[in-house]
Scaffold this motif. Structure first.
Motif, PDB file in Angstrom:
ATOM      1  N   VAL A  24       2.699  -9.056 -13.189  1.00  0.00           N
ATOM      2  CA  VAL A  24       2.367  -8.608 -11.837  1.00  0.00           C
ATOM      3  C   VAL A  24       3.302  -7.475 -11.436  1.00  0.00           C
ATOM      4  O   VAL A  24       4.428  -7.365 -11.919  1.00  0.00           O
ATOM      5  N   ILE A  25       2.809  -6.625 -10.544  1.00  0.00           N
ATOM      6  CA  ILE A  25       3.548  -5.461 -10.071  1.00  0.00           C
ATOM      7  C   ILE A  25       3.676  -5.568  -8.563  1.00  0.00           C
ATOM      8  O   ILE A  25       2.698  -5.866  -7.864  1.00  0.00           O
ATOM      9  N   GLN A  26       4.877  -5.281  -8.084  1.00  0.00           N
ATOM     10  CA  GLN A  26       5.079  -5.270  -6.643  1.00  0.00           C
ATOM     11  C   GLN A  26       4.376  -4.048  -6.042  1.00  0.00           C
ATOM     12  O   GLN A  26       4.416  -2.959  -6.624  1.00  0.00           O
ATOM     13  N   ARG A  27       3.766  -4.259  -4.892  1.00  0.00           N
ATOM     14  CA  ARG A  27       3.050  -3.184  -4.210  1.00  0.00           C
ATOM     15  C   ARG A  27       3.384  -3.232  -2.728  1.00  0.00           C
ATOM     16  O   ARG A  27       3.461  -4.308  -2.125  1.00  0.00           O
ATOM     17  N   CYS A  28       3.577  -2.066  -2.153  1.00  0.00           N
ATOM     18  CA  CYS A  28       3.844  -1.988  -0.716  1.00  0.00           C
ATOM     19  C   CYS A  28       2.602  -2.466   0.043  1.00  0.00           C
ATOM     20  O   CYS A  28       1.496  -1.977  -0.212  1.00  0.00           O
ATOM     21  N   ALA A  29       2.789  -3.390   0.983  1.00  0.00           N
ATOM     22  CA  ALA A  29       1.666  -3.924   1.754  1.00  0.00           C
ATOM     23  C   ALA A  29       1.157  -2.918   2.777  1.00  0.00           C
ATOM     24  O   ALA A  29       0.049  -3.070   3.286  1.00  0.00           O
ATOM     25  N   ARG A  35       5.648  -0.385  -7.470  1.00  0.00           N
ATOM     26  CA  ARG A  35       7.019  -0.145  -7.909  1.00  0.00           C
ATOM     27  C   ARG A  35       7.507  -1.262  -8.812  1.00  0.00           C
ATOM     28  O   ARG A  35       7.118  -2.423  -8.665  1.00  0.00           O
ATOM     29  N   HIS A  36       8.377  -0.864  -9.744  1.00  0.00           N
ATOM     30  CA  HIS A  36       9.034  -1.822 -10.620  1.00  0.00           C
ATOM     31  C   HIS A  36      10.359  -1.212 -11.045  1.00  0.00           C
ATOM     32  O   HIS A  36      10.392  -0.027 -11.409  1.00  0.00           O
ATOM     33  N   PRO A  37      11.456  -1.933 -11.041  1.00  0.00           N
ATOM     34  CA  PRO A  37      11.564  -3.341 -10.685  1.00  0.00           C
ATOM     35  C   PRO A  37      11.351  -3.553  -9.181  1.00  0.00           C
ATOM     36  O   PRO A  37      11.496  -2.619  -8.386  1.00  0.00           O
ATOM     37  N   GLY A  43      10.050   2.847  -1.330  1.00  0.00           N
ATOM     38  CA  GLY A  43      10.652   4.167  -1.389  1.00  0.00           C
ATOM     39  C   GLY A  43       9.734   5.250  -0.861  1.00  0.00           C
ATOM     40  O   GLY A  43      10.175   6.359  -0.544  1.00  0.00           O
ATOM     41  N   ALA A  44       8.437   4.960  -0.731  1.00  0.00           N
ATOM     42  CA  ALA A  44       7.475   5.959  -0.258  1.00  0.00           C
ATOM     43  C   ALA A  44       7.369   5.982   1.265  1.00  0.00           C
ATOM     44  O   ALA A  44       7.303   7.046   1.863  1.00  0.00           O
ATOM     45  N   CYS A  45       7.357   4.792   1.905  1.00  0.00           N
ATOM     46  CA  CYS A  45       7.133   4.765   3.358  1.00  0.00           C
ATOM     47  C   CYS A  45       8.197   3.997   4.137  1.00  0.00           C
ATOM     48  O   CYS A  45       8.174   3.997   5.362  1.00  0.00           O
ATOM     49  N   GLY A  46       9.114   3.311   3.437  1.00  0.00           N
ATOM     50  CA  GLY A  46      10.180   2.584   4.125  1.00  0.00           C
ATOM     51  C   GLY A  46       9.795   1.198   4.595  1.00  0.00           C
ATOM     52  O   GLY A  46      10.603   0.495   5.208  1.00  0.00           O
ATOM     53  N   SER A  47       8.594   0.751   4.320  1.00  0.00           N
ATOM     54  CA  SER A  47       8.153  -0.578   4.738  1.00  0.00           C
ATOM     55  C   SER A  47       8.913  -1.658   3.969  1.00  0.00           C
ATOM     56  O   SER A  47       9.286  -1.473   2.814  1.00  0.00           O
ATOM     57  N   VAL A  48       9.121  -2.796   4.619  1.00  0.00           N
ATOM     58  CA  VAL A  48       9.739  -3.934   3.935  1.00  0.00           C
ATOM     59  C   VAL A  48       8.696  -5.020   3.643  1.00  0.00           C
ATOM     60  O   VAL A  48       9.046  -6.122   3.245  1.00  0.00           O
ATOM     61  N   SER A  49       7.416  -4.699   3.842  1.00  0.00           N
ATOM     62  CA  SER A  49       6.335  -5.640   3.528  1.00  0.00           C
ATOM     63  C   SER A  49       5.806  -5.338   2.131  1.00  0.00           C
ATOM     64  O   SER A  49       5.539  -4.189   1.803  1.00  0.00           O
ATOM     65  N   SER A  50       5.657  -6.376   1.331  1.00  0.00           N
ATOM     66  CA  SER A  50       5.159  -6.173  -0.029  1.00  0.00           C
ATOM     67  C   SER A  50       4.364  -7.380  -0.485  1.00  0.00           C
ATOM     68  O   SER A  50       4.445  -8.466   0.104  1.00  0.00           O
ATOM     69  N   ASP A  51       3.592  -7.164  -1.534  1.00  0.00           N
ATOM     70  CA  ASP A  51       2.908  -8.248  -2.213  1.00  0.00           C
ATOM     71  C   ASP A  51       2.852  -7.892  -3.693  1.00  0.00           C
ATOM     72  O   ASP A  51       3.428  -6.889  -4.112  1.00  0.00           O
ATOM     73  N   TYR A  52       2.166  -8.694  -4.474  1.00  0.00           N
ATOM     74  CA  TYR A  52       2.075  -8.461  -5.914  1.00  0.00           C
ATOM     75  C   TYR A  52       0.618  -8.387  -6.319  1.00  0.00           C
ATOM     76  O   TYR A  52      -0.227  -9.087  -5.757  1.00  0.00           O
ATOM     77  N   GLU A  53       0.349  -7.531  -7.301  1.00  0.00           N
ATOM     78  CA  GLU A  53      -0.994  -7.455  -7.855  1.00  0.00           C
ATOM     79  C   GLU A  53      -0.908  -7.614  -9.365  1.00  0.00           C
ATOM     80  O   GLU A  53       0.105  -7.244  -9.983  1.00  0.00           O
TER      81      GLU A  53
END
Length: 128
Positions: A24-29, A35-37, A43-53
């Motif tokens: 699975v890869i982490q993705r900005c929500a 992004r990995h790791p 790093g693109a938008c500064g959001s702290v929300s993420s999920d995995y796909e």
């Protein structure tokens, strides 16, 4: 065989996927950047929300090296690879059952999983 991984809070989703034998890869929500790791902030938008796909688990070797472990000289050398996944994310891992002595640049690979003690480690092998 690599050392047992440390599961930090930021990487927990990645290792839970590995436990299911799924890469699975982490993705900005918010913006969808992959992004990995895994890290706590996009790093693109500064959001702290993420999920995995789920990843396809397929990619190509961009670079590689033969590693001899300095503290375990009796262990066989391992092939450490930088893989670019089909999703565009790069992952450092090991190449298992390498097809010959190399070079391995541009080798198509697919993920495999090694059960090691109480951890599941994603690794790659040459695609058939």
């Amino acid at each position: 065989m690599p050392s047992r991984p440390v599961r930090s809070r930021d990487e927990l989703g990645f290792w839970e996927g590995a436990d299911r034998h799924q890469l699975v890869i982490q993705r900005c929500a918010d913006c969808g950047a992959r992004r990995h790791p895994p890290v706590p902030m996009c790093g693109a938008c500064g959001s702290v929300s993420s999920d995995y796909e789920a990843s396809s688990g397929r990619g190509r070797v961009l670079s590689w090296m033969l590693s001899h472990h300095p503290n375990r000289p009796e262990d066989p050398p391992t092939v450490v690879i930088l893989v670019e996944l089909e999703e565009g994310v790069r992952v450092v891992s090991n190449l298992v059952d390498p097809p010959g002595p190399g070079p391995y640049e541009d080798l198509p690979v697919e993920v495999d999983f090694a059960d090691q003690d109480d951890a599941v480690i994603p690794m790659f092998r040459a695609s058939p």
